[in-house]
Design an enzyme around this catalytic site. Sequence first.
Site, PDB file in Angstrom:
ATOM      1  N   GLY A  20      -0.429   3.962  -7.039  1.00  0.00           N
ATOM      2  CA  GLY A  20       0.222   2.654  -7.067  1.00  0.00           C
ATOM      3  C   GLY A  20       1.643   2.706  -6.517  1.00  0.00           C
ATOM      4  CB  SER A  40      -2.723   3.077  -9.623  1.00  0.00           C
ATOM      5  OG  SER A  40      -2.697   4.396 -10.112  1.00  0.00           O
ATOM      6  CB  ALA A  41      -7.942   5.707  -9.047  1.00  0.00           C
ATOM      7  CG  HIS A  42      -3.490   7.138 -13.057  1.00  0.00           C
ATOM      8  ND1 HIS A  42      -2.774   7.083 -14.223  1.00  0.00           N
ATOM      9  CD2 HIS A  42      -2.636   6.788 -12.067  1.00  0.00           C
ATOM     10  CE1 HIS A  42      -1.515   6.742 -13.942  1.00  0.00           C
ATOM     11  NE2 HIS A  42      -1.413   6.544 -12.651  1.00  0.00           N
ATOM     12  CB  THR A  88      -5.662  15.888   4.840  1.00  0.00           C
ATOM     13  OG1 THR A  88      -5.092  16.663   5.896  1.00  0.00           O
ATOM     14  CG2 THR A  88      -7.130  16.234   4.682  1.00  0.00           C
ATOM     15  CB  CYS A 131      16.095   7.132 -17.556  1.00  0.00           C
ATOM     16  SG  CYS A 131      17.015   8.257 -18.584  1.00  0.00           S
TER      17      CYS A 131
END
Length: 368
Positions: free
Chosen positions: A69, A194-196, A232, A317
């Site tokens: 993301g 974002s896949a996770h 890649t 942070c």
Amino acid sequence: MPYLDHAATTPMRPEVWEAMAPFAHELFGNASGAHRYARQAKNAYEEARERAAAVLGCGAREIVFTSGGTEADNLAIKGRALREGRGGIVISQVEHEAVIEAAEFCERLGSPVYAVAVDPQGRVDPTQVSAHVNDDTAVVSVMAANNETGVIQPVREIVDAVAGRAPVHTDAVQAFNSTDVNVEALGVDMLSLSAHKFGGPKGVGLLYVRDGLSLEAVIHGGGQELGRRSGTSNVMGAVGMVVAMELAAADRTGFQRRVGEARDRFVQGLAGVATPTIEKVDVLASHAHLRFPGVRNESLLIRLDRDGLAVSVGSACASGAATVSHVLTAMGVAPEAARESLRFSFGWTNQAEDGDEAARVVLAALDR
Ligand code: PLP
């Protein structure tokens, strides 16, 4: 013990790992090569692209696979601002750091940046966004749902208000599990995933880019992804992500019911000791942002961690020292109230009863 930090990351679904495993072994080829190993990898990669496009309601060429993301957000913001030669950027004050920091980087290079305020419930006003769009605006970016509060933004209304005067990007990283993320219905020109966050692997995501919208690449090299993102191809990651996308998209109604019920039972179980930060607007089924008056959030988080319950303060942070969240600050939440608030985020592994169990654990921790 239920896991309640799904907004930070969620476990991989078993079907995802099963689909990925062959790409660590026999199907290891580099998709850019010119032999059978490469062709096998390339075919799987392009099939993943087509299936991802089918879930989002777009064409395969409109999908750019990224490392997640953060990279997708960076490509949307920097890619547009650089392509338009220091073009203007309009965002909201509650965007993820990936959008805010990318915009601030472009500002240092000369792009005018405007961050639209939100109301006390964390919602962006589409007319405010529209009012700051002008002929020099290269990109507008407002997230589909907020990672800390789960507040759902009126993305379609923002697109309608901008009315084609500038391309609109949305960060749909948190929204994908429980809202219908379809690029035509939303009307957006760019969209990050974002896949996770929905049962896929870490380190892979995508940016949808509407056909014909021109972007400057931010990662240069071998020219993969039609020159929009070199490196890649992460075949294994893309294969895993698309399986997770399909499973999550097919389970949205069940997710809302199961996960929403777990979340609601949790919040009800804590009535009297905690107050929801958001009450009047739509929030993702997964999120509960609660204030515990008189209790320091970090102390409660540490105690819950000792008891095995993983939750989050929302924002920390890099040094690890918690700062007051920019999201809560933008909503006008006083720093003292922010320091008494925690984010609990439910996900695909939770059942409705987990809400009761987690509430019991929190009540016991508060008692002690
Ligand atoms: N955008 C939002 C709204 C998020 O919640 C996150 C994850 O924390 C990101 C972007 C970044 O995604 P990734 O972890 O894939 O870089």
